[in-house]
Design a protein around this motif. Structure first.
Motif, PDB file in Angstrom:
ATOM      1  N   SER A 196       0.816  -1.204   0.000  1.00 51.05           N
ATOM      2  CA  SER A 196       0.000   0.000   0.000  1.00 51.05           C
ATOM      3  C   SER A 196       0.854   1.260   0.000  1.00 51.05           C
ATOM      4  O   SER A 196       0.778   2.085   0.892  1.00 51.05           O
ATOM      5  CB  SER A 196      -0.933  -0.003   1.224  1.00 51.05           C
TER       6      SER A 196
ATOM      7  N   LYS B   9      -2.039  -4.667  -2.281  1.00 50.40           N
ATOM      8  CA  LYS B   9      -3.085  -3.644  -2.130  1.00 50.40           C
ATOM      9  C   LYS B   9      -3.860  -3.890  -0.841  1.00 50.40           C
ATOM     10  O   LYS B   9      -4.175  -5.025  -0.504  1.00 50.40           O
ATOM     11  CB  LYS B   9      -4.083  -3.694  -3.293  1.00 50.40           C
TER      12      LYS B   9
ATOM     13  N   LEU C 294      -7.398  -3.102   0.517  1.00 50.91           N
ATOM     14  CA  LEU C 294      -8.654  -2.755  -0.137  1.00 50.91           C
ATOM     15  C   LEU C 294      -9.533  -1.765   0.618  1.00 50.91           C
ATOM     16  O   LEU C 294     -10.420  -1.155   0.022  1.00 50.91           O
ATOM     17  CB  LEU C 294      -9.449  -4.034  -0.421  1.00 50.91           C
TER      18      LEU C 294
ATOM     19  N   LEU D 152      -7.658   3.276  -2.973  1.00 54.16           N
ATOM     20  CA  LEU D 152      -7.436   2.326  -4.069  1.00 54.16           C
ATOM     21  C   LEU D 152      -7.037   3.010  -5.367  1.00 54.16           C
ATOM     22  O   LEU D 152      -6.202   2.489  -6.103  1.00 54.16           O
ATOM     23  CB  LEU D 152      -8.696   1.480  -4.298  1.00 54.16           C
ATOM     24  N   GLU D 153      -7.606   4.156  -5.682  1.00 52.80           N
ATOM     25  CA  GLU D 153      -7.250   4.821  -6.947  1.00 52.80           C
ATOM     26  C   GLU D 153      -5.774   5.215  -6.960  1.00 52.80           C
ATOM     27  O   GLU D 153      -5.114   5.129  -7.992  1.00 52.80           O
ATOM     28  CB  GLU D 153      -8.149   6.028  -7.228  1.00 52.80           C
TER      29      GLU D 153
ATOM     30  N   GLN E 189      -3.422   3.583  -5.179  1.00 55.36           N
ATOM     31  CA  GLN E 189      -2.707   2.306  -5.280  1.00 55.36           C
ATOM     32  C   GLN E 189      -2.708   1.805  -6.728  1.00 55.36           C
ATOM     33  O   GLN E 189      -1.683   1.325  -7.227  1.00 55.36           O
ATOM     34  CB  GLN E 189      -3.334   1.269  -4.351  1.00 55.36           C
ATOM     35  N   GLU E 190      -3.838   1.934  -7.401  1.00 52.62           N
ATOM     36  CA  GLU E 190      -3.927   1.513  -8.808  1.00 52.62           C
ATOM     37  C   GLU E 190      -2.992   2.346  -9.686  1.00 52.62           C
ATOM     38  O   GLU E 190      -2.360   1.831 -10.606  1.00 52.62           O
ATOM     39  CB  GLU E 190      -5.367   1.620  -9.317  1.00 52.62           C
TER      40      GLU E 190
ATOM     41  N   ASP F 288      -4.134  -8.794  -2.953  1.00 44.86           N
ATOM     42  CA  ASP F 288      -5.150  -7.979  -2.283  1.00 44.86           C
ATOM     43  C   ASP F 288      -5.317  -8.464  -0.852  1.00 44.86           C
ATOM     44  O   ASP F 288      -5.395  -9.674  -0.617  1.00 44.86           O
ATOM     45  CB  ASP F 288      -6.504  -8.094  -2.983  1.00 44.86           C
TER      46      ASP F 288
END
Length: 170
Positions: free
Chosen positions: A24, A118, A120, A127-128, A130-131, A144
């Motif tokens: 993360s 990640k 969650l 998350l955005e 991390q993405e 995840d």
């Protein structure tokens, strides 16, 4: 911020990094900083955050300190105040210079194998973000974990199982 440092170490000393495991955190592009002042990784309005009581600064804005009340709500809401007390005592400031320091990454960083874990339910590293970190570079595998930013505390068995799997693949 630790993952930004790990990215730079992977560039500067790739022979010392068998695999970069990011939990993360940031996987930056060349020229980015953790605060994203360049290329828009994670822009922050520091003064607005200060005015909202999320953080405070030392004189001359050299170090930022997260407000323990904010940390309690955003990361450790599941803990009682009594349980959170010892953790709050461990909070420390972060260097604004380090948060704004742009990494200088190249082929060495690109060639280090990378794995991303990640979280969650993470409110500190949504998350955005991390993405976006994952999209910044080639990642061998993404795991995840159904937890917040505190997986080491709330899901130690799940995190350990993921780390064991990563280690067994060397």
């Amino acid at each position: 911020m630790g993952s930004a440092i790990a990215c730079q170490v992977s560039e500067n000393r790739p022979e010392k990094v068998k695999k970069l495991v990011v939990l993360s955190g940031y996987l930056l592009k060349d020229g980015q900083s953790p605060t994203g002042l360049d290329h828009g990784a994670f822009p922050k309005d520091w003064m607005a955050m200060s005015e909202a009581g999320v953080l405070s600064f030392t004189p001359y804005y050299k170090v930022s300190h997260l407000n323990p009340k904010f940390v309690k709500v955003k990361i450790y809401s599941f803990l009682t105040d009594e349980q959170f007390g010892p953790l709050a005592m461990q909070l420390c400031g972060e260097s604004m210079a380090a948060l704004n320091q742009q990494v200088k990454l190249g082929v060495n960083f690109e060639n280090v194998p990378k794995v991303y874990i990640k979280t969650l339910k993470d409110e500190m590293m949504p998350l955005e973000i991390q993405e976006q970190a994952i999209a910044n570079t080639v990642v061998e595998k993404v795991y995840d974990i159904d937890t917040g930013h505190d997986s080491f505390y709330t899901a130690p068995q799940e995190l350990t199982a993921v780390l064991d799997e990563i280690a067994s693949n060397f």
